[in-house]
Motif scaffolding. Structure first.
Motif, PDB file in Angstrom:
ATOM      1  N   ILE A  81     -13.998   7.174  -5.743  1.00  0.00           N
ATOM      2  CA  ILE A  81     -13.646   6.940  -7.145  1.00  0.00           C
ATOM      3  C   ILE A  81     -12.412   6.052  -7.180  1.00  0.00           C
ATOM      4  O   ILE A  81     -11.392   6.367  -6.566  1.00  0.00           O
ATOM      5  N   SER A  82     -12.489   4.934  -7.876  1.00  0.00           N
ATOM      6  CA  SER A  82     -11.357   4.015  -7.888  1.00  0.00           C
ATOM      7  C   SER A  82     -11.279   3.266  -9.217  1.00  0.00           C
ATOM      8  O   SER A  82     -12.216   3.281 -10.018  1.00  0.00           O
TER       9      SER A  82
ATOM     10  N   VAL B 183       0.845  -1.191   0.000  1.00  0.00           N
ATOM     11  CA  VAL B 183       0.000   0.000   0.000  1.00  0.00           C
ATOM     12  C   VAL B 183       0.882   1.244   0.000  1.00  0.00           C
ATOM     13  O   VAL B 183       1.747   1.402   0.868  1.00  0.00           O
ATOM     14  N   ILE B 184       0.637   2.114  -0.973  1.00  0.00           N
ATOM     15  CA  ILE B 184       1.389   3.357  -1.111  1.00  0.00           C
ATOM     16  C   ILE B 184       0.412   4.522  -1.013  1.00  0.00           C
ATOM     17  O   ILE B 184      -0.567   4.576  -1.765  1.00  0.00           O
ATOM     18  N   THR B 185       0.664   5.450  -0.110  1.00  0.00           N
ATOM     19  CA  THR B 185      -0.110   6.684  -0.077  1.00  0.00           C
ATOM     20  C   THR B 185       0.632   7.693  -0.941  1.00  0.00           C
ATOM     21  O   THR B 185       1.716   8.160  -0.575  1.00  0.00           O
ATOM     22  N   HIS B 186       0.059   7.998  -2.095  1.00  0.00           N
ATOM     23  CA  HIS B 186       0.757   8.851  -3.069  1.00  0.00           C
ATOM     24  C   HIS B 186       1.097  10.204  -2.446  1.00  0.00           C
ATOM     25  O   HIS B 186       2.241  10.665  -2.521  1.00  0.00           O
TER      26      HIS B 186
ATOM     27  N   ASP C  47      -3.271   4.870  -2.604  1.00  0.00           N
ATOM     28  CA  ASP C  47      -4.208   5.875  -2.120  1.00  0.00           C
ATOM     29  C   ASP C  47      -3.887   7.175  -2.847  1.00  0.00           C
ATOM     30  O   ASP C  47      -2.882   7.823  -2.567  1.00  0.00           O
ATOM     31  N   GLY C  48      -4.756   7.535  -3.791  1.00  0.00           N
ATOM     32  CA  GLY C  48      -4.554   8.750  -4.573  1.00  0.00           C
ATOM     33  C   GLY C  48      -5.559   9.833  -4.243  1.00  0.00           C
ATOM     34  O   GLY C  48      -5.850  10.683  -5.087  1.00  0.00           O
TER      35      GLY C  48
ATOM     36  N   TYR D 128      -4.809  -1.382  -7.906  1.00  0.00           N
ATOM     37  CA  TYR D 128      -5.992  -0.705  -7.375  1.00  0.00           C
ATOM     38  C   TYR D 128      -5.594   0.693  -6.941  1.00  0.00           C
ATOM     39  O   TYR D 128      -4.650   0.876  -6.165  1.00  0.00           O
ATOM     40  N   ALA D 129      -6.280   1.689  -7.474  1.00  0.00           N
ATOM     41  CA  ALA D 129      -6.039   3.076  -7.083  1.00  0.00           C
ATOM     42  C   ALA D 129      -7.357   3.687  -6.652  1.00  0.00           C
ATOM     43  O   ALA D 129      -8.384   3.526  -7.326  1.00  0.00           O
TER      44      ALA D 129
END
Length: 370
Positions: A203-204, A134-137, A167-168, A186-187
Motif C-alpha cells: 500500500i503506497s 529515504v526515511i524509515t519512520h 517507509d511507513g 512517496y510513502a
C-alpha cells in the motif's frame, strides 16, 4: 493449526469483521461490485495517509518490500544519488534495494537505538545534491521512531528538489503521519501491521511530483512494479471504471476496505492515541517494575506499535511465552541479535481493551527471570 496470541511486529491479530471479509465469495476483478469496492478502498487509503486528491494511492498484491522496489525502479535513474537515514536492519535493507537498481547510496547511520541528528542531515544535504532521501519512520528491528515531520522540514529548506520517500510499514495506522502537510513524495506501507489486515498487499501513495517523475522516467527497469502501468489502473478504479494490468487480490482488498474503515470509524487521532497509551503502559511497566532497558534510547524516539527490550536470555523468554500461547519475536539487528526480544502491540491487540493481550504478555514476562 495451533492457536495463540500473536504479538510479533506483524502479522498481527485481526478483527472479527476483517476475518469475515476474507471469507467472501470470489468475484470478478472487473465486476461492478469489485470496482466500487476498490474505489472505496483507495479513497479510504487517502484518508489513512492524510493525502489529498492530487496524490495517488496504489494497492498492489505484494509485501511492503515491493514498495522498496517501486521506489527504486520508478523514482530514480541508475547512478542517482540517494541519502538513506539508517536506524536499523530495515533501513539498511532499503539501501541495498536501491543499490540493486543502480543508485549511488550514501548512509547516515544513527547510534544504535537512536536517530540521525537533524544537524547531520542538514549538513549532508547542503554539501551535495541528492535525488532522494529515504526515511524509515519506524525501523522494526530497533523500534526506533524517526521524526519524519522535522526531517521533511529540513529537506524542504536545504534541498527542496530532493524527493522524500518514507517507509511507513510499521507506522501507518499507529503513528502520526500527514502525507500532504509534511510534503512527502512517496510513502509505502503494508497490510499486515497497524493497518490491521492479513499480509499480501503493498500500500503506497505518490505525490503529484513523484507521479510526474515516474511517468517521465527515461527507461523502465521493472514490469510488475512499474508506476507507468499501475497509476492508470488505480485512476480508473477510483473513477469506477474496470481496468486490468495484473489481477488484484480480491478478498484481501475487501478485508483492507473493512480494516481501514474500522480505523477511520474510530477516528485516526483516537486510534493513534490508543496505540500510544498501550505502548507507554507496556514500556513503563518493563522499565519501572522489571528494571529492563529498551533498545530505543529514550521515549522520544520509541515507536508505539512495538517494543524492543533487552533481556538476558531471549530464546528462553520466547519459548516460555510460547508455551503460554503468546507468540513474540526475537531480535534481528546484526549487532545485538541475541540480546533482545520484540513485542508487537498494533491494531486489535493495542486498541481492543476486551482482549487484554498486552497485559497478559506483561504478566507472562513478569514470571520470568529477565
Amino acid at each position: 493449526m495451533a492457536s495463540g496470541i500473536l504479538l510479533i511486529p506483524g502479522p498481527i491479530v485481526i478483527s472479527e469483521n476483517v476475518q469475515k471479509a476474507l471469507g467472501t465469495p470470489s468475484v470478478s476483478h472487473t465486476s461492478p461490485e469489485f470496482v466500487d469496492l476498490f474505489a472505496s478502498t483507495l479513497q479510504k487509503t487517502r484518508q489513512l495517509f492524510q493525502a489529498g486528491e492530487s496524490a495517488q494511492p496504489l494497492i498492489v498484491a505484494g509485501s511492503g518490500t515491493l514498495g522498496w522496489d517501486m521506489a527504486a525502479s520508478n523514482l530514480i535513474e541508475p547512478g542517482a544519488k540517494v541519502l538513506v537515514l539508517s536506524t536499523g536492519f530495515f533501513s539498511d535493507s532499503f539501501a541495498e534495494c536501491l543499490q540493486t537498481y543502480g543508485a549511488h547510496v550514501d548512509k547516515l547511520t544513527a547510534p544504535l537505538g537512536g536517530v540521525v541528528p537533524l544537524s547531520d542531515i542538514r549538513k549532508t544535504l547542503g554539501g551535495q545534491k541528492y535525488e532522494m532521501i529515504v526515511i524509515t519512520h519506524v525501523d522494526t528491528s530497533t523500534a526506533v521512531l524517526s521524526d519524519v515531520k522535522s526531517i521533511s522540514e529540513v529537506v524542504k529548506n536545504v534541498s527542496p528538489d530532493t524527493l522524500i520517500t518514507v517507509d511507513g510499514v510499521c507506522s501507518i495506522g499507529c503513528e502520526e503521519f500527514a502525507f500532504d502537510a509534511w510534503g512527502i513524495d512517496y510513502a509505502l506501507s503494508a497490510s499486515q501491521k497497524a493497518i490491521g489486515c492479513p499480509p499480501g498487499l503493498s500500500i503506497s501513495v505518490l505525490s503529484s511530483r513523484a507521479i510526474e517523475v515516474a511517468l517521465n522516467r527515461k527507461s523502465q527497469s521493472s514490469f510488475f512494479a512499474s508506476f507507468k502501468k499501475w497509476i492508470p489502473i488505480m485512476q480508473n478504479y477510483e473513477q469506477s471504471k474496470a481496468a486490468y494490468f495484473a489481477t488484484p487480490a480480491v478478498q484481501l482488498v475487501n478485508a483492507l476496505n473493512v480494516s481501514i474503515g474500522e480505523i477511520l470509524e474510530q477516528g485516526l487521532e483516537a486510534r493513534i492515541a490508543k496505540h500510544h497509551a498501550t505502548s507507554d503502559w507496556f514500556k513503563n511497566k518493563l522499565r519501572t517494575e522489571k528494571g529492563l532497558k529498551l533498545v530505543s534510547s529514550n521515549q522520544r524516539v520509541s515507536a508505539h506499535g512495538l517494543t524492543a527490550v533487552y533481556v538476558k536470555k531471549p530464546a528462553e523468554a520466547i519459548s516460555a511465552l510460547k508455551k503460554k500461547g503468546i507468540i513474540i519475536a526475537g531480535g534481528i539487528h546484526k549487532d545485538i541479535k541475541g540480546e533482545y526480544i520484540r513485542v508487537g502491540h498494533m491494531g486489535e491487540s493495542a486498541c481492543n481493551d476486551s482482549l487484554c493481550h498486552i497485559q497478559l504478555c506483561y504478566e507472562a514476562l513478569s514470571e520470568l527471570e529477565l
